[in-house]
Design an enzyme around this catalytic site. Structure first.
Site, PDB file in Angstrom:
ATOM      1  N   GLU A   1      -5.448  -4.388  -0.965  1.00  0.00           N
ATOM      2  CA  GLU A   1      -5.792  -5.563  -0.139  1.00  0.00           C
ATOM      3  C   GLU A   1      -6.841  -6.462  -0.787  1.00  0.00           C
ATOM      4  O   GLU A   1      -7.123  -7.552  -0.288  1.00  0.00           O
ATOM      5  CB  GLU A   1      -6.348  -5.093   1.223  1.00  0.00           C
ATOM      6  CG  GLU A   1      -5.338  -4.423   2.139  1.00  0.00           C
ATOM      7  CD  GLU A   1      -5.181  -2.927   1.886  1.00  0.00           C
ATOM      8  OE1 GLU A   1      -5.485  -2.469   0.768  1.00  0.00           O
ATOM      9  OE2 GLU A   1      -4.742  -2.221   2.795  1.00  0.00           O
TER      10      GLU A   1
ATOM     11  N   THR B   1       0.871  -1.175   0.000  1.00  0.00           N
ATOM     12  CA  THR B   1       0.000   0.000   0.000  1.00  0.00           C
ATOM     13  C   THR B   1       0.906   1.222   0.000  1.00  0.00           C
ATOM     14  O   THR B   1       2.064   1.153   0.419  1.00  0.00           O
ATOM     15  CB  THR B   1      -0.884   0.044   1.263  1.00  0.00           C
ATOM     16  OG1 THR B   1      -0.020   0.107   2.395  1.00  0.00           O
ATOM     17  CG2 THR B   1      -1.757  -1.179   1.378  1.00  0.00           C
TER      18      THR B   1
ATOM     19  N   TRP C   1     -21.426  14.125  10.858  1.00  0.00           N
ATOM     20  CA  TRP C   1     -20.467  13.812   9.804  1.00  0.00           C
ATOM     21  C   TRP C   1     -20.789  14.549   8.506  1.00  0.00           C
ATOM     22  O   TRP C   1     -21.947  14.662   8.120  1.00  0.00           O
ATOM     23  CB  TRP C   1     -20.479  12.309   9.501  1.00  0.00           C
ATOM     24  CG  TRP C   1     -19.980  11.476  10.631  1.00  0.00           C
ATOM     25  CD1 TRP C   1     -20.734  10.673  11.430  1.00  0.00           C
ATOM     26  CD2 TRP C   1     -18.641  11.352  11.092  1.00  0.00           C
ATOM     27  NE1 TRP C   1     -19.946  10.056  12.354  1.00  0.00           N
ATOM     28  CE2 TRP C   1     -18.650  10.460  12.180  1.00  0.00           C
ATOM     29  CE3 TRP C   1     -17.425  11.919  10.698  1.00  0.00           C
ATOM     30  CZ2 TRP C   1     -17.492  10.111  12.872  1.00  0.00           C
ATOM     31  CZ3 TRP C   1     -16.277  11.575  11.385  1.00  0.00           C
ATOM     32  CH2 TRP C   1     -16.324  10.687  12.458  1.00  0.00           C
TER      33      TRP C   1
ATOM     34  N   LYS D   1     -15.931  15.803  10.825  1.00  0.00           N
ATOM     35  CA  LYS D   1     -16.897  15.755  11.916  1.00  0.00           C
ATOM     36  C   LYS D   1     -17.114  17.166  12.458  1.00  0.00           C
ATOM     37  O   LYS D   1     -16.258  17.721  13.126  1.00  0.00           O
ATOM     38  CB  LYS D   1     -16.416  14.816  13.026  1.00  0.00           C
ATOM     39  CG  LYS D   1     -17.559  14.437  13.952  1.00  0.00           C
ATOM     40  CD  LYS D   1     -17.199  13.254  14.808  1.00  0.00           C
ATOM     41  CE  LYS D   1     -18.469  12.627  15.375  1.00  0.00           C
ATOM     42  NZ  LYS D   1     -18.191  11.516  16.254  1.00  0.00           N
TER      43      LYS D   1
HETATM   44  P1  ADP Z   1      -3.842   3.784  -1.169  1.00  0.00           P
HETATM   45  O1  ADP Z   1      -4.764   4.823  -1.752  1.00  0.00           O
HETATM   46  O2  ADP Z   1      -3.809   3.787   0.324  1.00  0.00           O
HETATM   47  O3  ADP Z   1      -2.560   3.697  -1.862  1.00  0.00           O
HETATM   48  P2  ADP Z   1      -5.233   1.768  -2.572  1.00  0.00           P
HETATM   49  O4  ADP Z   1      -4.734   2.211  -3.865  1.00  0.00           O
HETATM   50  O5  ADP Z   1      -5.275   0.341  -2.259  1.00  0.00           O
HETATM   51  O6  ADP Z   1      -4.425   2.373  -1.434  1.00  0.00           O
HETATM   52  O7  ADP Z   1      -6.602   2.500  -2.361  1.00  0.00           O
HETATM   53  C1  ADP Z   1      -7.714   1.936  -1.790  1.00  0.00           C
HETATM   54  C2  ADP Z   1      -8.702   3.000  -1.441  1.00  0.00           C
HETATM   55  O8  ADP Z   1      -9.038   3.809  -2.564  1.00  0.00           O
HETATM   56  C3  ADP Z   1     -10.018   2.462  -0.953  1.00  0.00           C
HETATM   57  O9  ADP Z   1      -9.957   2.086   0.385  1.00  0.00           O
HETATM   58  C4  ADP Z   1     -10.934   3.648  -1.189  1.00  0.00           C
HETATM   59  O10 ADP Z   1     -10.846   4.583  -0.145  1.00  0.00           O
HETATM   60  C5  ADP Z   1     -10.377   4.279  -2.432  1.00  0.00           C
HETATM   61  N1  ADP Z   1     -11.168   3.869  -3.602  1.00  0.00           N
HETATM   62  C6  ADP Z   1     -10.859   2.940  -4.520  1.00  0.00           C
HETATM   63  N2  ADP Z   1     -11.807   2.867  -5.464  1.00  0.00           N
HETATM   64  C7  ADP Z   1     -12.764   3.763  -5.130  1.00  0.00           C
HETATM   65  C8  ADP Z   1     -14.017   4.138  -5.696  1.00  0.00           C
HETATM   66  N3  ADP Z   1     -14.484   3.614  -6.827  1.00  0.00           N
HETATM   67  N4  ADP Z   1     -14.728   5.095  -5.048  1.00  0.00           N
HETATM   68  C9  ADP Z   1     -14.272   5.659  -3.917  1.00  0.00           C
HETATM   69  N5  ADP Z   1     -13.106   5.343  -3.339  1.00  0.00           N
HETATM   70  C10 ADP Z   1     -12.354   4.412  -3.938  1.00  0.00           C
END
Ligand code: ADP
Length: 545
Positions: free
Chosen positions: A328, A181, A443, A438
């Site tokens: 993940e 990540t 929220w 918040k």
């Molecule tokens: P990071 O952004 O921490 O590098 P990831 O690329 O694995 O990690 O991102 C996952 C996160 O991206 C999700 O938990 C969510 O918050 C966001 N995300 C992914 N796809 C979408 C979507 N279609 N709409 C909203 N949020 C999204």
């Protein structure tokens, strides 16, 4: 007796396209033109690569890292490394050196494959990554000198080797891919994909109600292969025998559009900021490119605004497929399509678009649920907000050598997203839990405000973040990037938002900025925005309003 218990190994599916459609091309943009080879040549080279790695001492379970753009050699690694039983660790080239050093050592990478133009980014790690025995340089004729001691050239590594490798019979739960990540919430965490998880993800992704890939497609994956396995598309396209079109290091809208036109691309995938940039290029000169072959754009990683989804449909009849997922989740968890469910055939076009603007329906094989703080499941009424959890055969059960008990609960992955689920089972992401605002105990969703603000004519991008407030705890502040020449006042933004939001939910301030900080994967970097606001108040460099 029951059925055959064939292990679900990537080696059984990623060479299929090369066997069925050997002459279909893999096209990579390079300086001055394109590099072209067939699926058969790609698979042959993936076999040769496996021989080269084996001779180097790479064996089952070893980590083989890539530090590369989307190109044919990276695809060969995608095919050859998992098939030989090793683990492909795709390093994110946009991470800072300290994160890279941590990740490479944590993963114990034995070898790193690197594109020549990226060598300077790895140079600061010299002497700090003792686990790496060799670097393999992928040259395109533009240089590629490196001071790393033990190095080889990609073409040299695979030259004159047999084009058939006897792929090992390994357990289907053996690891095949490793992604970290990006560390937006602390240290990067590794997710180890297995043959089984990726095999099943590959099958599920191809379904008509998923991304709907077919052997007839020409696929241009813009999602970096160094991020969340390029959303799995290189595996799908290799299995099905699609034409694959790759931008390499030319990550700009004009290059994408040129490839889309010349290679008759039918489907492409990228984060919303990519499609926003492509839209700007198309609007600047609507007649410059013929992209009439494209029917679908897959978009995820962050929520694409409804206005963007509509724009592609209204102007080009292109369906935007929204995907939600995480590193993940291998990485796709849900998908939202224009006509995702039968009942929607009878609903208005507006309602259909509202549905695509949601994160979507869980892919077959996965289950999703929202929970309150006591782990009680919450109603799927489209209004109640809870912590989104997901489980299934391609969902992480832990992080690699890094227990994070808070992220897992009773067989569920705790996503860190807060969401609603509506009666039709669409998941609607309200926010990442750390980005929710918040105010006075209530929220406010930053994502909802952003989506509403970018629908204003002249607004290219919007980011809403929380700012500490003495009375209310937190208050929303909006940053906007305007189209060149456009003028949008704070009043216009607030007036527009007040048609949808209560007065207390409106941003306290609207700041016009030249650009919004993005993460290494092209998402709005709220951590950086918050820090900048905290440090400089509103005296951000580049602020105009
Ligand atoms: P990071 O952004 O921490 O590098 P990831 O690329 O694995 O990690 O991102 C996952 C996160 O991206 C999700 O938990 C969510 O918050 C966001 N995300 C992914 N796809 C979408 C979507 N279609 N709409 C909203 N949020 C999204």
């Amino acid at each position: 007796m029951t059925m055959q218990n064939t292990p679900l190994l990537m080696s059984r599916i990623v060479g299929r396209g090369a066997m069925l459609d050997p002459d279909i091309e893999v096209v990579t943009m390079v300086t001055g033109g394109t590099h072209r080879q067939t699926l058969k040549e790609t698979w042959d080279r993936a076999n040769q690569l496996a021989h080269g790695l084996k001779d180097m001492g790479i064996t089952i379970g070893d980590r083989v890292a890539s530090f590369m753009w989307n190109n044919y050699r990276h695809l060969e690694l995608y095919q050859g490394v998992p098939s030989m039983g090793a683990v492909l660790h795709t390093l994110n080239i946009r991470l800072p050196p300290a994160d890279l050093e941590y990740i490479i050592n944590h993963a114990q990478d034995k070898v790193i494959f690197i594109d020549e133009d990226l060598l300077p980014l790895l140079e600061p790690l010299k002497g700090k990554i003792p686990c790496v025995e060799k670097i393999i340089i992928c040259r395109y004729g533009d240089g590629g000198e490196s001071s790393f001691e033990n190095q080889d050239d990609y073409e040299n590594l695979i030259a004159n080797r047999a084009v058939v490798y006897n792929w090992p019979e390994i357990d289907e739960t053996s690891p095949m891919g490793l992604c970290y990540t990006s560390g937006t919430t602390g240290k990067p965490k590794g997710v180890m994909y297995t043959n089984r998880s990726t095999y099943l993800h590959t099958l599920a992704l191809s379904l008509t109600d998923s991304v709907n890939l077919s052997a007839l497609d020409s696929v241009c994956d813009i999602v970096p292969m160094f991020h969340a396995m390029g959303w799995g598309l290189p595996f799908n396209a290799s299995m099905l025998g699609c034409k694959q079109v790759m931008p390499h290091r030319f990550m700009v809208p004009d290059a994408f559009l040129q490839l889309m036109q010349e290679e008759e691309v039918t489907i492409s995938a990228g984060v919303p900021t990519i499609w926003q940039g492509v839209r700007v290029a198309l609007e600047a000169d609507p007649n410059k490119y013929d992209i009439s072959k494209i029917t679908r754009l897959t978009c995820g990683g962050a929520a694409p605004p409804l206005s963007l989804i509509r724009w592609y449909w209204d102007n080009y009849s292109i369906e935007m497929i929204q995907g939600w997922g995480m590193t993940e989740t291998n990485p796709l968890g849900t998908l939202s399509r224009k006509v995702a469910k039968r009942s929607h055939l009878n609903i208005s076009e507006d309602k259909q678009f509202e549905n695509i603007a949601k994160a979507g329906l869980t892919m077959p094989g996965l289950e999703a649920e929202i929970f309150d703080e006591q782990w009680n499941p919450l109603p799927h009424d489209g209004e109640t907000i809870g912590e989104l959890c997901i489980r299934g055969p391609w969902i992480a059960s832990s992080y690699y050598n890094d227990p994070q008990p808070d992220k897992f609960h009773d067989g569920w992955l705790v996503t860190g997203d807060v969401a609603k689920i509506d009666p039709e089972q669409y998941i609607i992401i309200s926010d990442r839990s750390k980005d929710l605002i918040k105010s006075g105990g209530e929220w406010i969703s930053s994502v909802d405000l952003e989506n509403h603000i970018v629908a204003i004519e002249g607004v290219l991008q919007a980011a809403v973040v929380a700012q500490p407030h003495p009375t209310w705890g937190e208050r929303p502040v909006a940053l906007i990037v305007l189209e060149p020449g456009a003028e949008v006042s704070k009043e216009t933004v607030l007036e527009h938002c007040s048609t949808m939001f209560a007065k207390w939910q409106l941003p306290d301030d609207v700041l016009s900025v030249d650009s919004i900080p993005l993460t290494s994967t092209g998402k709005i970097d709220k951590k950086v925005i918050r820090a900048k606001l905290d440090n400089d108040g509103y005296q951000l460099p580049g602020l105009r309003g």
